[in-house]
Design a protein around this motif. Structure first.
Motif, PDB file in Angstrom:
ATOM      1  N   ASN A  92       0.833  -1.192   0.000  1.00  0.00           N
ATOM      2  CA  ASN A  92       0.000   0.000   0.000  1.00  0.00           C
ATOM      3  C   ASN A  92       0.871   1.248   0.000  1.00  0.00           C
ATOM      4  O   ASN A  92       2.103   1.158  -0.089  1.00  0.00           O
ATOM      5  CB  ASN A  92      -0.893  -0.001   1.247  1.00  0.00           C
ATOM      6  CG  ASN A  92      -1.877  -1.156   1.256  1.00  0.00           C
ATOM      7  OD1 ASN A  92      -2.524  -1.438   0.247  1.00  0.00           O
ATOM      8  ND2 ASN A  92      -2.004  -1.830   2.394  1.00  0.00           N
ATOM      9  N   GLN A 134      -7.521  -6.485   2.457  1.00  0.00           N
ATOM     10  CA  GLN A 134      -7.154  -5.180   1.915  1.00  0.00           C
ATOM     11  C   GLN A 134      -7.223  -5.178   0.391  1.00  0.00           C
ATOM     12  O   GLN A 134      -7.747  -4.247  -0.229  1.00  0.00           O
ATOM     13  CB  GLN A 134      -5.741  -4.806   2.363  1.00  0.00           C
ATOM     14  CG  GLN A 134      -5.561  -4.627   3.855  1.00  0.00           C
ATOM     15  CD  GLN A 134      -4.095  -4.501   4.242  1.00  0.00           C
ATOM     16  OE1 GLN A 134      -3.291  -3.948   3.498  1.00  0.00           O
ATOM     17  NE2 GLN A 134      -3.735  -5.007   5.417  1.00  0.00           N
ATOM     18  N   LYS A 150      -9.707  -2.847  -1.945  1.00  0.00           N
ATOM     19  CA  LYS A 150      -9.195  -1.924  -2.969  1.00  0.00           C
ATOM     20  C   LYS A 150      -9.803  -2.240  -4.328  1.00  0.00           C
ATOM     21  O   LYS A 150     -10.146  -1.330  -5.097  1.00  0.00           O
ATOM     22  CB  LYS A 150      -7.662  -1.981  -3.018  1.00  0.00           C
ATOM     23  CG  LYS A 150      -7.002  -1.374  -1.797  1.00  0.00           C
ATOM     24  CD  LYS A 150      -5.498  -1.215  -1.966  1.00  0.00           C
ATOM     25  CE  LYS A 150      -4.769  -2.520  -1.931  1.00  0.00           C
ATOM     26  NZ  LYS A 150      -3.288  -2.337  -2.004  1.00  0.00           N
ATOM     27  N   SER A 174     -12.281   0.287  -6.465  1.00  0.00           N
ATOM     28  CA  SER A 174     -11.940   0.642  -7.840  1.00  0.00           C
ATOM     29  C   SER A 174     -13.089   0.313  -8.783  1.00  0.00           C
ATOM     30  O   SER A 174     -13.374   1.059  -9.718  1.00  0.00           O
ATOM     31  CB  SER A 174     -10.678  -0.101  -8.267  1.00  0.00           C
ATOM     32  OG  SER A 174     -10.360   0.170  -9.612  1.00  0.00           O
ATOM     33  N   TYR A 212      -7.642   4.920  -1.427  1.00  0.00           N
ATOM     34  CA  TYR A 212      -7.881   4.193  -2.675  1.00  0.00           C
ATOM     35  C   TYR A 212      -9.282   4.414  -3.237  1.00  0.00           C
ATOM     36  O   TYR A 212      -9.754   3.629  -4.056  1.00  0.00           O
ATOM     37  CB  TYR A 212      -7.618   2.696  -2.459  1.00  0.00           C
ATOM     38  CG  TYR A 212      -6.149   2.405  -2.278  1.00  0.00           C
ATOM     39  CD1 TYR A 212      -5.278   2.396  -3.365  1.00  0.00           C
ATOM     40  CD2 TYR A 212      -5.609   2.178  -1.013  1.00  0.00           C
ATOM     41  CE1 TYR A 212      -3.922   2.158  -3.195  1.00  0.00           C
ATOM     42  CE2 TYR A 212      -4.257   1.931  -0.836  1.00  0.00           C
ATOM     43  CZ  TYR A 212      -3.421   1.923  -1.936  1.00  0.00           C
ATOM     44  OH  TYR A 212      -2.064   1.700  -1.763  1.00  0.00           O
ATOM     45  N   SER A 213      -9.931   5.490  -2.837  1.00  0.00           N
ATOM     46  CA  SER A 213     -11.223   5.859  -3.410  1.00  0.00           C
ATOM     47  C   SER A 213     -11.085   7.196  -4.125  1.00  0.00           C
ATOM     48  O   SER A 213     -10.038   7.847  -4.078  1.00  0.00           O
ATOM     49  CB  SER A 213     -12.301   5.933  -2.322  1.00  0.00           C
ATOM     50  OG  SER A 213     -11.949   6.879  -1.323  1.00  0.00           O
TER      51      SER A 213
END
Length: 213
Positions: A18, A42, A46, A50, A74-75
């Protein structure tokens, strides 16, 4: 058959990791024996972020803020995250982590019992991550379904209880029988609720993905 733990270790060995601050938080959490989501969990989170590109995320169970920060990073830039935590010793640590690693103020932390807080929230969430006390999932569910948008995703973590969920109630310790029974009830409800389409995966300690129809 190849041992599941070896498969998981191999898959995790391929992971790119990450953002540096998340990797550091993960190391600190493990050193302090603070439970956070596993590597394969995780990776799936993610991937789902996505794919779904949620705008309004709710997390039930914040701990030190690792998963909220991961979802924030990750958004999309306009995504907003609300996270709930009642454990008083972890709340200041989570707030400190958000102050340091959430420069865009994407994350809002609500302090208190999720059972009560969920009742006060209005509909409009398109992604809910359930990662709190496992024995309470079944109690959280009605309000989670109420506030989750149609087409929204409910992601429930740790639903296999390290394999205990498949055992007879007499095979688990007496102190864990209530949690065992409630998790089995929760999984049954996810699979039989006409408002949901649910798949249960063996990722991490078990994850249930429920699409609201």
């Amino acid at each position: 058959m190849i041992e599941q733990d070896r498969i998981t270790a191999f898959i995790n060995s391929l992971d790119r990791g990450n953002a540096e601050f998340l990797d550091e938080l993960e190391r600190e959490a493990k050193a302090g024996e603070v439970p956070i989501i596993r590597k394969d969990t995780q990776a799936l989170l993610k991937f789902l972020l996505s794919m779904n590109k949620p705008k309004n995320i709710l997390e039930v169970g914040c701990a030190i803020g690792f998963s909220a920060l991961l979802m924030g990073y990750y958004s999309n830039p306009d995504t907003r995250i609300t996270t709930i935590e009642k454990f008083e010793k972890r709340i200041p640590i989570a707030r400190d982590n958000f102050n340091k690693y959430d420069p865009d103020n994407k994350i809002t932390l609500l302090e208190g019992d999720a059972t009560e807080i969920l009742k006060t929230l209005s509909p409009g969430y398109d992604f809910i991550f359930m990662d709190a006390a496992k024995g309470q999932y079944i109690n959280f569910l009605p309000d989670c379904l109420r506030i989750l948008n149609k087409g929204g995703l409910l992601v429930s973590d740790n639903v296999l209880q390290d394999g205990d969920v498949i055992e007879s109630r007499f095979a688990v310790t007496r102190r864990d029988r209530t949690i065992h029974a409630r998790m089995r009830e929760y999984l049954y409800e996810l699979k039989h609720n006409d408002a949901l389409n649910t798949v249960i995966l063996t990722v991490g300690d078990g994850m249930a993905l429920s699409l609201k129809l």
